[in-house]
Design a protein around this motif. Sequence first.
Motif, PDB file in Angstrom:
ATOM      1  N   LEU A   1     -16.432  21.360  -4.517  1.00  0.00           N
ATOM      2  CA  LEU A   1     -14.664  21.671  -4.595  1.00  0.00           C
ATOM      3  C   LEU A   1     -13.925  20.633  -3.720  1.00  0.00           C
ATOM      4  O   LEU A   1     -13.034  19.927  -4.534  1.00  0.00           O
ATOM      5  CB  LEU A   1     -13.997  23.047  -4.445  1.00  0.00           C
ATOM      6  CG  LEU A   1     -14.524  24.280  -5.864  1.00  0.00           C
ATOM      7  CD1 LEU A   1     -13.519  25.308  -5.320  1.00  0.00           C
ATOM      8  CD2 LEU A   1     -13.470  24.125  -6.824  1.00  0.00           C
TER       9      LEU A   1
ATOM     10  N   ALA B   1     -11.711  17.835  -5.602  1.00  0.00           N
ATOM     11  CA  ALA B   1     -10.160  17.547  -5.528  1.00  0.00           C
ATOM     12  C   ALA B   1      -9.870  16.274  -4.884  1.00  0.00           C
ATOM     13  O   ALA B   1      -8.999  16.081  -5.292  1.00  0.00           O
ATOM     14  CB  ALA B   1      -9.922  19.260  -4.431  1.00  0.00           C
TER      15      ALA B   1
ATOM     16  N   GLY C   1     -16.446  28.304  -6.082  1.00  0.00           N
ATOM     17  CA  GLY C   1     -15.534  29.281  -5.670  1.00  0.00           C
ATOM     18  C   GLY C   1     -15.014  30.852  -5.870  1.00  0.00           C
ATOM     19  O   GLY C   1     -15.787  31.205  -6.532  1.00  0.00           O
TER      20      GLY C   1
ATOM     21  N   ARG D   1      -9.068  32.957  -8.648  1.00  0.00           N
ATOM     22  CA  ARG D   1      -7.160  33.337  -7.840  1.00  0.00           C
ATOM     23  C   ARG D   1      -7.200  33.425 -10.232  1.00  0.00           C
ATOM     24  O   ARG D   1      -7.290  32.300 -10.921  1.00  0.00           O
ATOM     25  CB  ARG D   1      -6.943  32.335  -7.340  1.00  0.00           C
ATOM     26  CG  ARG D   1      -7.891  32.571  -6.209  1.00  0.00           C
ATOM     27  CD  ARG D   1      -7.791  34.097  -5.350  1.00  0.00           C
ATOM     28  NE  ARG D   1      -8.147  33.290  -4.081  1.00  0.00           N
ATOM     29  CZ  ARG D   1      -9.088  34.989  -3.630  1.00  0.00           C
ATOM     30  NH1 ARG D   1      -9.373  35.487  -4.335  1.00  0.00           N
ATOM     31  NH2 ARG D   1      -9.200  34.854  -2.204  1.00  0.00           N
TER      32      ARG D   1
ATOM     33  N   TRP E   1      -7.727  29.799 -11.335  1.00  0.00           N
ATOM     34  CA  TRP E   1      -8.938  28.634 -10.994  1.00  0.00           C
ATOM     35  C   TRP E   1     -10.132  29.233 -10.377  1.00  0.00           C
ATOM     36  O   TRP E   1      -9.773  30.132 -10.249  1.00  0.00           O
ATOM     37  CB  TRP E   1      -7.879  27.820 -10.407  1.00  0.00           C
ATOM     38  CG  TRP E   1      -7.210  28.444  -8.949  1.00  0.00           C
ATOM     39  CD1 TRP E   1      -7.534  28.539  -8.018  1.00  0.00           C
ATOM     40  CD2 TRP E   1      -5.968  29.679  -9.750  1.00  0.00           C
ATOM     41  NE1 TRP E   1      -6.528  29.299  -7.155  1.00  0.00           N
ATOM     42  CE2 TRP E   1      -5.528  29.571  -7.724  1.00  0.00           C
ATOM     43  CE3 TRP E   1      -4.850  29.423 -10.441  1.00  0.00           C
ATOM     44  CZ2 TRP E   1      -4.323  30.361  -7.312  1.00  0.00           C
ATOM     45  CZ3 TRP E   1      -3.355  29.738  -9.846  1.00  0.00           C
ATOM     46  CH2 TRP E   1      -3.042  31.059  -8.594  1.00  0.00           C
TER      47      TRP E   1
ATOM     48  N   GLU F   1     -11.312  28.562  -5.884  1.00  0.00           N
ATOM     49  CA  GLU F   1     -10.956  27.425  -5.042  1.00  0.00           C
ATOM     50  C   GLU F   1     -11.522  27.947  -3.446  1.00  0.00           C
ATOM     51  O   GLU F   1     -12.207  29.219  -3.975  1.00  0.00           O
ATOM     52  CB  GLU F   1      -9.442  28.019  -4.445  1.00  0.00           C
ATOM     53  CG  GLU F   1      -8.671  29.381  -3.883  1.00  0.00           C
ATOM     54  CD  GLU F   1      -7.383  29.662  -3.994  1.00  0.00           C
ATOM     55  OE1 GLU F   1      -6.419  28.760  -3.958  1.00  0.00           O
ATOM     56  OE2 GLU F   1      -6.565  30.218  -2.977  1.00  0.00           O
ATOM     57  N   ASP F   2     -11.519  27.290  -2.605  1.00  0.00           N
ATOM     58  CA  ASP F   2     -12.195  27.304  -1.480  1.00  0.00           C
ATOM     59  C   ASP F   2     -11.702  28.329  -0.243  1.00  0.00           C
ATOM     60  O   ASP F   2     -10.211  28.048  -0.948  1.00  0.00           O
ATOM     61  CB  ASP F   2     -13.128  26.011  -1.364  1.00  0.00           C
ATOM     62  CG  ASP F   2     -12.380  25.126  -1.005  1.00  0.00           C
ATOM     63  OD1 ASP F   2     -11.175  25.283  -0.460  1.00  0.00           O
ATOM     64  OD2 ASP F   2     -13.153  23.661  -0.592  1.00  0.00           O
TER      65      ASP F   2
ATOM     66  N   LEU G   1      -7.882  25.891  -0.386  1.00  0.00           N
ATOM     67  CA  LEU G   1      -7.628  25.726  -1.111  1.00  0.00           C
ATOM     68  C   LEU G   1      -7.482  24.648  -2.055  1.00  0.00           C
ATOM     69  O   LEU G   1      -6.653  24.431  -2.673  1.00  0.00           O
ATOM     70  CB  LEU G   1      -5.935  26.184  -0.992  1.00  0.00           C
ATOM     71  CG  LEU G   1      -5.473  27.023   0.106  1.00  0.00           C
ATOM     72  CD1 LEU G   1      -3.664  27.244   0.346  1.00  0.00           C
ATOM     73  CD2 LEU G   1      -6.060  28.444  -0.303  1.00  0.00           C
ATOM     74  N   ASN G   2      -9.187  23.519  -2.550  1.00  0.00           N
ATOM     75  CA  ASN G   2      -9.066  22.952  -3.192  1.00  0.00           C
ATOM     76  C   ASN G   2      -9.596  23.455  -4.598  1.00  0.00           C
ATOM     77  O   ASN G   2     -10.138  24.908  -4.503  1.00  0.00           O
ATOM     78  CB  ASN G   2     -10.808  22.261  -2.902  1.00  0.00           C
ATOM     79  CG  ASN G   2     -10.585  21.668  -1.601  1.00  0.00           C
ATOM     80  OD1 ASN G   2      -9.431  20.853  -1.350  1.00  0.00           O
ATOM     81  ND2 ASN G   2     -11.314  21.703   0.050  1.00  0.00           N
ATOM     82  N   ARG G   3      -8.477  23.713  -5.561  1.00  0.00           N
ATOM     83  CA  ARG G   3      -9.174  24.623  -6.076  1.00  0.00           C
ATOM     84  C   ARG G   3      -9.174  23.819  -8.078  1.00  0.00           C
ATOM     85  O   ARG G   3      -8.168  22.038  -8.066  1.00  0.00           O
ATOM     86  CB  ARG G   3      -7.189  24.560  -6.995  1.00  0.00           C
ATOM     87  CG  ARG G   3      -7.139  26.078  -5.836  1.00  0.00           C
ATOM     88  CD  ARG G   3      -5.634  25.610  -5.957  1.00  0.00           C
ATOM     89  NE  ARG G   3      -5.043  26.853  -5.000  1.00  0.00           N
ATOM     90  CZ  ARG G   3      -3.804  27.405  -4.906  1.00  0.00           C
ATOM     91  NH1 ARG G   3      -2.949  26.588  -5.400  1.00  0.00           N
ATOM     92  NH2 ARG G   3      -3.611  28.100  -4.153  1.00  0.00           N
TER      93      ARG G   3
ATOM     94  N   GLU H   1      -8.993  24.119 -11.790  1.00  0.00           N
ATOM     95  CA  GLU H   1      -8.523  25.198 -13.520  1.00  0.00           C
ATOM     96  C   GLU H   1      -9.666  25.598 -14.291  1.00  0.00           C
ATOM     97  O   GLU H   1     -10.208  24.512 -14.627  1.00  0.00           O
ATOM     98  CB  GLU H   1      -7.426  24.729 -13.996  1.00  0.00           C
ATOM     99  CG  GLU H   1      -6.935  25.584 -15.325  1.00  0.00           C
ATOM    100  CD  GLU H   1      -5.413  25.474 -15.522  1.00  0.00           C
ATOM    101  OE1 GLU H   1      -4.328  25.838 -15.865  1.00  0.00           O
ATOM    102  OE2 GLU H   1      -4.937  24.212 -15.433  1.00  0.00           O
TER     103      GLU H   1
END
Length: 118
Positions: free
Chosen positions: A35, A39, A54, A57, A66, A68-69, A72-74, A76
Motif C-alpha cells: 500500500l 499511495a 490492508g 474500512r 477502501w 488501509e495500513d 493510513l495509506n489507502r 478504494e
Amino acid sequence: MGPYRRRAACLAATLLAGLLLTGCGGETPASEVPLPVLANNPAAHDDSRVATRGVVRHFEDPLHYWIEDEDLNRVEIFPHERIAPHLGEAVRVEGHFRFSPREGRRLTLESVERLEGD
C-alpha cells in the motif's frame, strides 16, 4: 501441399504461437505492491493488475470502501458489494488498479482473501 492446407497450417501455427505467448490463463499475473508504494507512486502502477494487503474500512456518506495500513495509506475498492462483507478484516486483494488525480487510487476486485492472524 495445396493452398488450403498451407493456409490451414499457417493459421494453426499462428494460433499456437499466440497461445504460447499469452500463457495458460491469458492474463499477466498480478504484481505484489505494498500500500505505501501504491499511495506514494500510484502512476507507476496505473492500469495494471496488482495484489496488496490492508484492513477494510468504509465511510457512509458518500458510501465508499477502501483498504488501509497502519500509516493510513489507502486504496478504494470496487465493487462495494464484494468488499463490504470484509469490513474490519485484514485482507489481501487482487485486481485492476487505476489512478487519476481526479478520482484517486482505486482497485476493481478480482479476488479478496481474508488474512488469518492479522
